[in-house]
Design an enzyme around this catalytic site. Structure first.
Site, PDB file in Angstrom:
ATOM      1  N   SER A   3      29.119  40.349  45.207  1.00 58.97           N
ATOM      2  CA  SER A   3      29.419  39.022  44.942  1.00 58.97           C
ATOM      3  C   SER A   3      28.263  38.314  44.745  1.00 58.97           C
ATOM      4  O   SER A   3      27.310  38.708  43.646  1.00 58.97           O
ATOM      5  CB  SER A   3      30.097  38.376  46.140  1.00 58.97           C
ATOM      6  OG  SER A   3      30.395  37.079  46.007  1.00 58.97           O
ATOM      7  N   TYR A  37      32.229  31.219  36.957  1.00 57.17           N
ATOM      8  CA  TYR A  37      31.370  32.414  37.675  1.00 57.17           C
ATOM      9  C   TYR A  37      31.652  32.083  39.317  1.00 57.17           C
ATOM     10  O   TYR A  37      31.898  32.921  39.913  1.00 57.17           O
ATOM     11  CB  TYR A  37      29.945  32.022  37.465  1.00 57.17           C
ATOM     12  CG  TYR A  37      29.116  33.048  38.016  1.00 57.17           C
ATOM     13  CD1 TYR A  37      29.019  34.391  37.829  1.00 57.17           C
ATOM     14  CD2 TYR A  37      28.426  32.561  39.277  1.00 57.17           C
ATOM     15  CE1 TYR A  37      28.066  35.094  38.069  1.00 57.17           C
ATOM     16  CE2 TYR A  37      27.423  33.615  39.751  1.00 57.17           C
ATOM     17  CZ  TYR A  37      27.402  34.844  39.468  1.00 57.17           C
ATOM     18  OH  TYR A  37      26.535  35.728  40.037  1.00 57.17           O
ATOM     19  N   LYS A  67      33.267  34.594  41.777  1.00 51.86           N
ATOM     20  CA  LYS A  67      32.582  35.275  43.036  1.00 51.86           C
ATOM     21  C   LYS A  67      33.423  34.865  44.417  1.00 51.86           C
ATOM     22  O   LYS A  67      33.415  35.673  45.485  1.00 51.86           O
ATOM     23  CB  LYS A  67      30.987  34.635  43.182  1.00 51.86           C
ATOM     24  CG  LYS A  67      30.418  34.946  42.042  1.00 51.86           C
ATOM     25  CD  LYS A  67      30.439  36.709  41.737  1.00 51.86           C
ATOM     26  CE  LYS A  67      29.753  37.239  40.667  1.00 51.86           C
ATOM     27  NZ  LYS A  67      29.693  38.880  40.504  1.00 51.86           N
TER      28      LYS A  67
END
Length: 88
Positions: free
Chosen positions: A20, A34, A38
């Protein structure tokens, strides 16, 4: 992870480690795709751990922070940030 979970059929347990990012826990502005990805890895890891512990399969994630690379420097420049702006 779908293929790694073939460990269930083998019946011997195992370990899965997902990657992650610190952005999965502490998001930065102007980086929605993004950060969402994650957060997804963190959530997927938690669910997989809950579902597969009974098969002796551990599922964890590693969430590295910023590492001084050309890619990070380019991102800082793109968003007009300096190292102090990005520091935790």
């Amino acid at each position: 992870m779908k293929y790694e979970l073939q460990m269930i059929k083998q019946g011997v347990g195992g370990s899965i480690i997902n990657i992650s990012s610190v952005s999965g826990f502490r998001p930065q502005p102007d980086n929605i795709a993004y950060v969402a990805a994650k957060h997804g890895v963190v959530g997927m890891t938690k669910v997989a751990a809950l579902e597969n512990g009974k098969y002796s399969i551990r599922v964890n994630s590693v969430a590295p922070g910023a590492i001084d690379t050309p890619m990070l420097r380019g991102a800082l420049e793109q968003f007009n940030l300096n190292e102090e702006d990005y520091a935790p």
